[in-house]
Design an enzyme around this catalytic site. Sequence first.
Site, short mmCIF file in Angstrom:
data_model
loop_
_atom_site.label_atom_id
_atom_site.label_comp_id
_atom_site.label_asym_id
_atom_site.label_seq_id
_atom_site.Cartn_x
_atom_site.Cartn_y
_atom_site.Cartn_z
N ASP A 1 32.35 -0.95 -23.21
CA ASP A 1 31.61 -0.33 -21.83
C ASP A 1 32.27 -0.42 -20.68
O ASP A 1 31.63 -0.04 -19.45
CB ASP A 1 30.25 -1.17 -22.00
CG ASP A 1 29.52 -0.70 -23.33
OD1 ASP A 1 28.42 -1.30 -23.34
OD2 ASP A 1 29.89 0.24 -24.03
N ARG B 1 19.15 5.99 -28.01
CA ARG B 1 19.35 5.51 -29.32
C ARG B 1 19.01 3.99 -29.54
O ARG B 1 18.51 3.57 -30.68
CB ARG B 1 20.85 5.42 -29.51
CG ARG B 1 21.81 6.46 -29.09
CD ARG B 1 23.08 6.27 -29.48
NE ARG B 1 23.40 5.68 -30.75
CZ ARG B 1 23.17 6.40 -31.83
NH1 ARG B 1 23.26 7.79 -31.68
NH2 ARG B 1 23.30 5.82 -33.06
N ILE C 1 36.61 0.97 -30.60
CA ILE C 1 34.98 0.91 -31.18
C ILE C 1 34.29 2.16 -31.26
O ILE C 1 33.70 2.47 -32.43
CB ILE C 1 34.27 0.07 -30.09
CG1 ILE C 1 34.61 -1.35 -29.59
CG2 ILE C 1 32.77 -0.18 -30.46
CD1 ILE C 1 34.69 -2.39 -30.73
N ARG D 1 27.97 7.22 -34.52
CA ARG D 1 27.24 6.08 -34.31
C ARG D 1 25.88 6.05 -35.30
O ARG D 1 24.66 6.09 -35.00
CB ARG D 1 26.50 5.96 -32.82
CG ARG D 1 27.55 5.97 -31.83
CD ARG D 1 26.86 5.89 -30.37
NE ARG D 1 26.51 4.59 -30.25
CZ ARG D 1 25.92 4.17 -29.26
NH1 ARG D 1 25.74 5.09 -28.05
NH2 ARG D 1 25.47 2.79 -29.03
N CYS E 1 25.81 11.04 -30.61
CA CYS E 1 26.00 10.74 -29.37
C CYS E 1 27.40 11.21 -28.81
O CYS E 1 28.22 11.41 -29.52
CB CYS E 1 25.84 9.24 -29.31
SG CYS E 1 26.47 8.57 -28.05
C1 EPZ Z 1 25.82 -1.43 -28.45
O1 EPZ Z 1 25.73 -0.28 -28.99
C2 EPZ Z 1 25.59 -1.14 -26.91
N1 EPZ Z 1 24.23 -0.70 -26.78
C3 EPZ Z 1 26.47 -0.16 -26.64
O2 EPZ Z 1 26.41 0.08 -24.96
C4 EPZ Z 1 27.81 -1.00 -26.87
O3 EPZ Z 1 29.00 0.44 -26.50
C5 EPZ Z 1 27.96 -1.09 -28.22
O4 EPZ Z 1 27.02 -2.24 -28.59
C6 EPZ Z 1 29.45 -1.81 -28.47
O5 EPZ Z 1 29.75 -2.94 -27.69
C7 EPZ Z 1 23.18 -1.41 -26.79
O6 EPZ Z 1 23.35 -2.65 -26.72
C8 EPZ Z 1 21.93 -1.21 -26.51
P1 EPZ Z 1 27.59 -1.28 -32.42
P2 EPZ Z 1 25.38 -0.18 -30.76
O7 EPZ Z 1 26.66 -1.02 -33.60
O8 EPZ Z 1 24.56 -1.60 -31.19
C9 EPZ Z 1 29.64 1.54 -35.91
C10 EPZ Z 1 26.37 1.22 -22.98
O9 EPZ Z 1 27.02 1.98 -22.46
N2 EPZ Z 1 28.20 1.38 -36.76
O10 EPZ Z 1 27.99 -2.52 -31.95
O11 EPZ Z 1 25.00 0.95 -31.18
C11 EPZ Z 1 29.44 2.13 -34.76
O12 EPZ Z 1 29.62 3.63 -34.93
C12 EPZ Z 1 25.99 1.40 -24.65
O13 EPZ Z 1 25.61 0.53 -22.35
C13 EPZ Z 1 28.17 1.79 -37.87
O14 EPZ Z 1 29.28 2.22 -38.24
O15 EPZ Z 1 27.12 -0.25 -31.10
C14 EPZ Z 1 30.50 1.76 -33.76
O16 EPZ Z 1 31.86 2.35 -34.00
C15 EPZ Z 1 26.79 2.34 -25.11
N3 EPZ Z 1 27.06 1.75 -38.63
C16 EPZ Z 1 30.69 0.37 -34.16
O17 EPZ Z 1 29.99 -0.02 -35.27
C17 EPZ Z 1 25.99 0.95 -38.06
O18 EPZ Z 1 24.90 0.80 -38.60
C18 EPZ Z 1 29.97 -0.76 -32.94
O19 EPZ Z 1 28.73 -0.31 -32.77
C19 EPZ Z 1 26.17 0.70 -36.73
C20 EPZ Z 1 27.40 0.64 -36.13
#
Ligand code: EPZ
Length: 427
Positions: free
Chosen positions: A312, A92, A334, A121, A116
């Site tokens: 994580d 992703r 989260i 996500r 996912c």
């Molecule tokens: C990052 O994912 C990390 N991945 C994830 O690590 C980590 O779990 C996550 O941040 C939270 O800390 C990378 O950095 C590559 P978010 P990301 O956008 O950026 C919602 C691992 O195991 N959201 O901070 O995709 C989302 O659904 C991975 O290494 C929206 O609704 O996470 C979630 O509930 C897994 N709309 C929350 O926000 C959006 O456009 C936080 O997601 C974006 C996010």
Amino acid sequence: MEKLVIEGGVPLKGNVRISGAKNAALPLMAATLLAPGEHVLRNVPDLRDTRTLLRLMGNMGVKSRREDDVLYIDSTNLEHAEAPYELVKTMRASVLVLGPLVARLGRARVSRPGGCAIGARPIDFHIMGLEHLGVRCTLEDGYVDAVVDSELTGNVVYFDIPSVTGTENLLMAAVLAKGQTVLKNAAREPEIENLIDMLNSMGAKISGRGSDKLIIDGVESLTPADATIIPDRIEAGTYLIAIAASGGCGTVTHCNPGHLPSLLEKLRHAGLLVTETEDSITIGFPDKEGDIERHISGVDIKTAPYPGYPTDLQAQFMALMTLSGGNSVIKETIFENRFMHVAELHRMGAQIKIDGRTALVSGLGLNSLDGAQVMATDLRASSSLVIAGLAARGRTEISRIYHLERGYENLIEKLTGLGARVWKEAE
Ligand code: EPZ
């Protein structure tokens, strides 16, 4: 396909060296798309995910080579602004090319990541933010088509939830936009600070580092970077928990204790002895009148954006709590579906009840789990099964270990270095 086999019950001992952070390497690699010329990235982990991103960038015309943990990336001939579904579906984080491509080429066609294991996500925040900077985004055939009709222009962007990759994508778009961008309720993870330091070293003007309000004054152009990836705090946390769960004592080196405030406090609350130096953390059990007291207390955790408890490290901490001498409540705030490891831990004899996004763990004490055949479902869930397998009596077999290879460098060598009996076998 391969499986991981673990003969459990060995208290882990010694030192383990932490690699560079996957979740910093990916955005910093994507940021090399912003400036033509050869960039140098140091301490880059060699993982399935970093290889996938290099392949994706290679398809766009980017040249790269690796020497040990140093990556040389040259994006002078960047021309194809497309991230195809075949690659994005496997990782992703490929969405991180969206911001830099729009900033550098004024266009990008990026597959939407799709579902996912841990949650829906969506990437609506990324798209909303780019539209605020004047990007026209069309969602068609599973792709985001992003085009800058006139010019990228600074604006105020507010995140409903502090999205990590959302903040990173908007940072990388805004550095070359006309005027000032303000990101509000932005994410504050250490990986974002690493990206900001790299962008500012390339000539960007970003202030507010470490806060939830980031101010970016756009510049005309940027120069190639020479940057170092921070240590992987999630890998460090995983090994600390594994050592404790095995009833052992050991040190994780080449890490930054300051990036793990909440985990270290929770481990201390659980009765573990945790000592820090500038770049290492030692964990073990307290010595009571010459006798090591191997007992872990039940502790509650609630995941939250940084500096709160990292999601994580939720699954790994749950595995530890199944070995405690008490109860613990684990709240996942989260992601909506991040308890996939629970059913597998049940197979090893763990006592866990789930109610929505809350899990109640009844610890049965150290050495209370039994080895079993279990299945990995996502990266961090699989590491919690490794921890449970190391602590369990007998043999554990974990299938679908490709999940682990996405985020843990040299896992078997590192665990064997701590005395673990672990190896790979064909399924
Ligand atoms: C990052 O994912 C990390 N991945 C994830 O690590 C980590 O779990 C996550 O941040 C939270 O800390 C990378 O950095 C590559 P978010 P990301 O956008 O950026 C919602 C691992 O195991 N959201 O901070 O995709 C989302 O659904 C991975 O290494 C929206 O609704 O996470 C979630 O509930 C897994 N709309 C929350 O926000 C959006 O456009 C936080 O997601 C974006 C996010």
